[in-house]
Structures are given as C-alpha cells and as structure tokens.
Scaffold this motif. Sequence first.
Motif, mmCIF file in Angstrom:
data_model
loop_
_atom_site.group_PDB
_atom_site.id
_atom_site.type_symbol
_atom_site.label_atom_id
_atom_site.label_comp_id
_atom_site.label_asym_id
_atom_site.label_seq_id
_atom_site.Cartn_x
_atom_site.Cartn_y
_atom_site.Cartn_z
ATOM 1 N N GLY A 32 0.804 -1.215 0.000
ATOM 2 C CA GLY A 32 0.000 0.000 0.000
ATOM 3 C C GLY A 32 0.834 1.261 0.000
ATOM 4 O O GLY A 32 0.501 2.244 -0.676
ATOM 5 N N PHE A 33 1.940 1.241 0.733
ATOM 6 C CA PHE A 33 2.798 2.428 0.806
ATOM 7 C C PHE A 33 3.480 2.708 -0.520
ATOM 8 O O PHE A 33 3.493 3.834 -1.012
ATOM 9 N N THR A 34 4.069 1.689 -1.123
ATOM 10 C CA THR A 34 4.873 1.916 -2.323
ATOM 11 C C THR A 34 4.025 2.231 -3.546
ATOM 12 O O THR A 34 4.487 2.883 -4.478
ATOM 13 N N ILE A 35 2.760 1.777 -3.553
ATOM 14 C CA ILE A 35 1.870 2.132 -4.655
ATOM 15 C C ILE A 35 1.672 3.641 -4.702
ATOM 16 O O ILE A 35 1.624 4.259 -5.774
ATOM 17 N N VAL A 36 1.599 4.252 -3.532
ATOM 18 C CA VAL A 36 1.287 5.681 -3.442
ATOM 19 C C VAL A 36 2.512 6.568 -3.602
ATOM 20 O O VAL A 36 2.457 7.599 -4.280
ATOM 21 N N ILE A 37 3.648 6.186 -2.994
ATOM 22 C CA ILE A 37 4.734 7.148 -2.782
ATOM 23 C C ILE A 37 5.337 7.684 -4.077
ATOM 24 O O ILE A 37 5.633 8.871 -4.186
ATOM 25 N N THR A 38 5.508 6.827 -5.101
ATOM 26 C CA THR A 38 6.153 7.313 -6.329
ATOM 27 C C THR A 38 5.231 8.193 -7.166
ATOM 28 O O THR A 38 5.697 9.017 -7.948
ATOM 29 N N SER A 39 3.915 8.027 -6.992
ATOM 30 C CA SER A 39 2.970 8.832 -7.785
ATOM 31 C C SER A 39 2.363 9.967 -6.973
ATOM 32 O O SER A 39 1.467 10.663 -7.460
ATOM 33 N N LEU A 40 2.850 10.170 -5.763
ATOM 34 C CA LEU A 40 2.252 11.166 -4.879
ATOM 35 C C LEU A 40 2.332 12.578 -5.456
ATOM 36 O O LEU A 40 1.352 13.325 -5.462
ATOM 37 N N TRP A 41 3.503 12.956 -5.962
ATOM 38 C CA TRP A 41 3.699 14.312 -6.476
ATOM 39 C C TRP A 41 2.857 14.586 -7.729
ATOM 40 O O TRP A 41 2.145 15.601 -7.783
ATOM 41 N N PRO A 42 2.880 13.722 -8.740
ATOM 42 C CA PRO A 42 2.016 13.969 -9.905
ATOM 43 C C PRO A 42 0.525 14.000 -9.539
ATOM 44 O O PRO A 42 -0.231 14.816 -10.069
ATOM 45 N N TYR A 43 0.097 13.106 -8.640
ATOM 46 C CA TYR A 43 -1.317 13.082 -8.224
ATOM 47 C C TYR A 43 -1.682 14.371 -7.483
ATOM 48 O O TYR A 43 -2.757 14.941 -7.697
ATOM 49 N N SER A 65 -2.596 24.324 -6.792
ATOM 50 C CA SER A 65 -1.978 25.293 -5.890
ATOM 51 C C SER A 65 -0.890 24.675 -5.018
ATOM 52 O O SER A 65 -0.158 25.386 -4.337
ATOM 53 N N ALA A 66 -0.792 23.345 -5.017
ATOM 54 C CA ALA A 66 0.215 22.661 -4.193
ATOM 55 C C ALA A 66 1.599 22.837 -4.806
ATOM 56 O O ALA A 66 1.768 22.768 -6.025
ATOM 57 N N ASP A 67 2.609 23.083 -3.956
ATOM 58 C CA ASP A 67 3.980 23.232 -4.427
ATOM 59 C C ASP A 67 4.865 22.162 -3.784
ATOM 60 O O ASP A 67 4.393 21.296 -3.050
ATOM 61 N N ALA A 68 6.175 22.237 -4.072
ATOM 62 C CA ALA A 68 7.104 21.219 -3.589
ATOM 63 C C ALA A 68 7.185 21.200 -2.063
ATOM 64 O O ALA A 68 7.396 20.140 -1.466
ATOM 65 N N SER A 69 7.025 22.360 -1.432
ATOM 66 C CA SER A 69 7.064 22.396 0.029
ATOM 67 C C SER A 69 5.896 21.619 0.627
ATOM 68 O O SER A 69 6.040 20.918 1.632
ATOM 69 N N PHE A 70 4.727 21.720 -0.028
ATOM 70 C CA PHE A 70 3.573 20.971 0.474
ATOM 71 C C PHE A 70 3.756 19.471 0.265
ATOM 72 O O PHE A 70 3.225 18.662 1.038
ATOM 73 N N LEU A 71 4.517 19.088 -0.768
ATOM 74 C CA LEU A 71 4.833 17.673 -0.966
ATOM 75 C C LEU A 71 5.547 17.116 0.263
ATOM 76 O O LEU A 71 5.276 15.991 0.684
ATOM 77 N N GLY A 72 6.469 17.919 0.822
ATOM 78 C CA GLY A 72 7.159 17.471 2.034
ATOM 79 C C GLY A 72 6.188 17.176 3.158
ATOM 80 O O GLY A 72 6.314 16.164 3.858
ATOM 81 N N TRP A 73 5.174 18.031 3.324
ATOM 82 C CA TRP A 73 4.172 17.786 4.358
ATOM 83 C C TRP A 73 3.318 16.569 4.032
ATOM 84 O O TRP A 73 2.895 15.829 4.937
#
Length: 454
Positions: free
Chosen positions: A66-77, A84-92
């Motif tokens: 479940g974790f690995t399915i999400v983590i690599t596609s988190l930023w594009p999704y 309005s989301a930026d790279a800093s919000f990706l960290g959160w």
Amino acid sequence: MNTGNQWIKIRGSKLRDNTDANPPDGDRVTSLTAVRGFPDSQDEDYGSRWRSIRVMYFTMFLSSVGFTIVITSLWPYLEKVDSSADASFLGWMVAAYSLGQMVASPLFGLWSNRRPYREPLVCSISINLAANIYYAYAYLPRSNNKYHMLMSRVLVGFGAGNVAVARSYIAGATSLKERTGAMANMSASQALGFILGPGADEEVETVDQCAVLTSNILFFVVMFIFAVFETIATPLSMDMFAWTRKEAVLYNGIIMVGIGFQSILVFLVVKVAALRFGDRPVLLAGFFIVFCGFLMLLPWGNHFPKIQWADLKNNSLTSLMSLGPSPANGTLEPTGCPYVQTWCQYTPAIYLAQYITSDFLIGVGYPACNVMSYTLYSKVLGPKPQGVYMGWLTASGSGARTLGPVFVSNVYTHLGPRWAFSFICGMVMGAMILLAAAYRRFVAFSVRHGRVVE
C-alpha cells in the motif's frame, strides 16, 4: 510454586519457561523459549506459533504494498488534484504518513501489551482501508483538495502504526537464536511489498537504558535518511535529468523495484553475516555504505542542469526553454530545474550514473541498518513484554519520517542538493560515531546478565 520447567500459554501457543516464579499472566507474550537449550521442535505448539508469525509477515507485506503504490505517484497526483500545491507541500504530504504512524505506534504498542494482538491489528487495518479509500477520492471535493489528501495520508499513517504490534509479537514469540532470522524475514516481506507495489515482570535485573536510548537515536537516523531518499527522488530526477512527470514516475518506479529485489538479497546476506561477524559489525557496515551512497550524490564537475526559464506574459508564467511532451494530453510541459530555485544556475548537475550508483549503495546499506537496528534493540530488551518499547522505537522512526521530508523539501528547494546531502552525510557520520561509542553496550539481555555466553 513449581521449581521445574514450566509452560506459559501465549495466545494459543506455549513457550518453555526456565524461571522458578509463577507465570504472571497467561495472556502475556514472553520470549522464554529454549533458554535452557530446549530445541524448538519440543515446543508443543511450534507450528501454531510460526503460523502466527507468518501472518505478521503477510501484514507487513500488505502495508508495504500500500505504501509503495502511493509514494512514487504522490507528487504527480497532488499536482493534478490541486494545482496550488507546491514542492514544500509535498514534504508535508510525505511527512503526514509518518506523523500519523508516530502518534499511533505507542498507542497500539500499549494496547497490544494489555489486550490480545488481534484487536489493535483489526482496528489498524480497518483504519488503513478507510483512509486509502478517502485518498483515492480526494479529488471529488470542489475546494481544498490538497488538505483532503493531507488528512487521508495522516490516517493511512495512523493505520500503519501496527508495525509496532507486529515487531512486538515476533520479538516475543521467538527465541534469541530465532530472532535475527525472523526479523530479517519480516523486513524481506516488506521489501517484497515494495516490488509488487510499483513475562519477565519478576526480574530484578534491569534493561540497559543507555543502549535503549542509543538504539532509538540510531533508528531515528536510519528512518530519517530513507525518508529523505524517498521524498527527494522524484523532484531531484526531474530537476537534474529534465524528466517529465510521467518519466519520473516510471523510471523511479523501476528503480524502486530494483531496490526491492536487491533488498531481499541483502536480507539473506545479512542473516549469514550476522551469524559470522555479529549484529554490531553488520550495522556499522550498513551505516558506512549509506554514507558512501549520499556522498556519491554530492554535485561536482562543470556540467549544469537544464534551466526551466520562464517569462511573464498576461499575468501567467510561460516556459521558454526545456519543454518536454506532457503525458496527459500531448501538449508541452516545462522540464528541467526551475529558475526560481536559484541554486540551479550555479550548482553542477548530478550525473545519471551518480544517481543510480547512489540508489544501489543506499539500497544495500539501508536494509542492513534497518533490520540490524531493531534486532539489536529487541535483544537488548530481553524477555520483557516489548510492546511499549517497540512502540517507542517505531515512534522514533515515525518522527524521523515526519521531519525528514519537511527538512529535505525545504533545504533542497532553497539551498540545493549540495547542502541537503552534506547534512545527511554528517548525520550518518554522527550515527557511526555514536554506535562506536556505545558498541559494548549493544549486547543481548541474557548475555549482559550472564545467562548465555555471546
């Protein structure tokens, strides 16, 4: 009071006890098997005990999937759901998972000490299922979609707090000789998920609290560096190699699969190496390999990344250079290192060979550090119920996974990879020094109290 060998019933199985005191509670997990040398084959419910342990392996496998399915596609999704989301919000976003896990782990650990293991496991799995459904439909609300995603990741992390329960169960249900192999098998189950996804209360004898504290610090470092690695992989590759979002997800997914296969081999080697050289040298070697991996990521040379320049026209930013095809609709999307990251203009690019070599080294060092850190921890704790202790260990790891993404997303965005990875190298070096300083304290509880010769 019986003075011979006793049987203590452990949630449907029995482990041999060599103490002369009455068992405190038949529903406690106590790792007392084979203390006097009785082979596991003489354990009356040996098969039942190991079936339960394999259920824990499967639980960790599903959590990892479940974790690995999400983590690599988190930023594009995230970009697609809320522009309005930026790279800093990706960290959160990445940190939210670990924040939830940090809160849940001690609670589930305490729960597992007082009640049957199935209760916290069923509860955590139910929360995880509901939270993943919430994440999948986070695009439906008309506003604040990124905050819906953030909340769903917190809840997914809360459900993942059952890692503490699984580790506690395995620590309590295995003998000292079995534990390294059992812990390594559990880590291998987690690695396989990455591939398929993209009572001793009577003692007067005390636990070495210095070793416990040091173990938590070392585990914090281990999880911090991996959180940094998994968070920065996609943005770093897009900046350095001018990959599109689709290419970054695809190529990093392939790399993660390769690291997963590699991790399984590492766990097999670690089991053999720990038997031959001991747990402590293997942990130290793992830290050194991780150090080399991050050292490899330091930028050097005269080759600079492609800059994603932009011009202000009609109150919107229009890309002028480094355009690549968009995977969604065939139009052009900006690629390269964004001009707003000023370090892109004077920091040398990281070569693809550097990136892949670093992935390989970290993929070797991290699994060794991971399995050895909590294997040593469980041995230091000895036969005491370990739910709370394992909960704190998992909480320290979750704290690291909370701080790591926030740290790297901000330092990388504002200062660049040279500062970010230099800090990580210093952190790993500090962990190696700390391990060397506390080296003699990392011995098994039974060895420390003279029951067994190491």
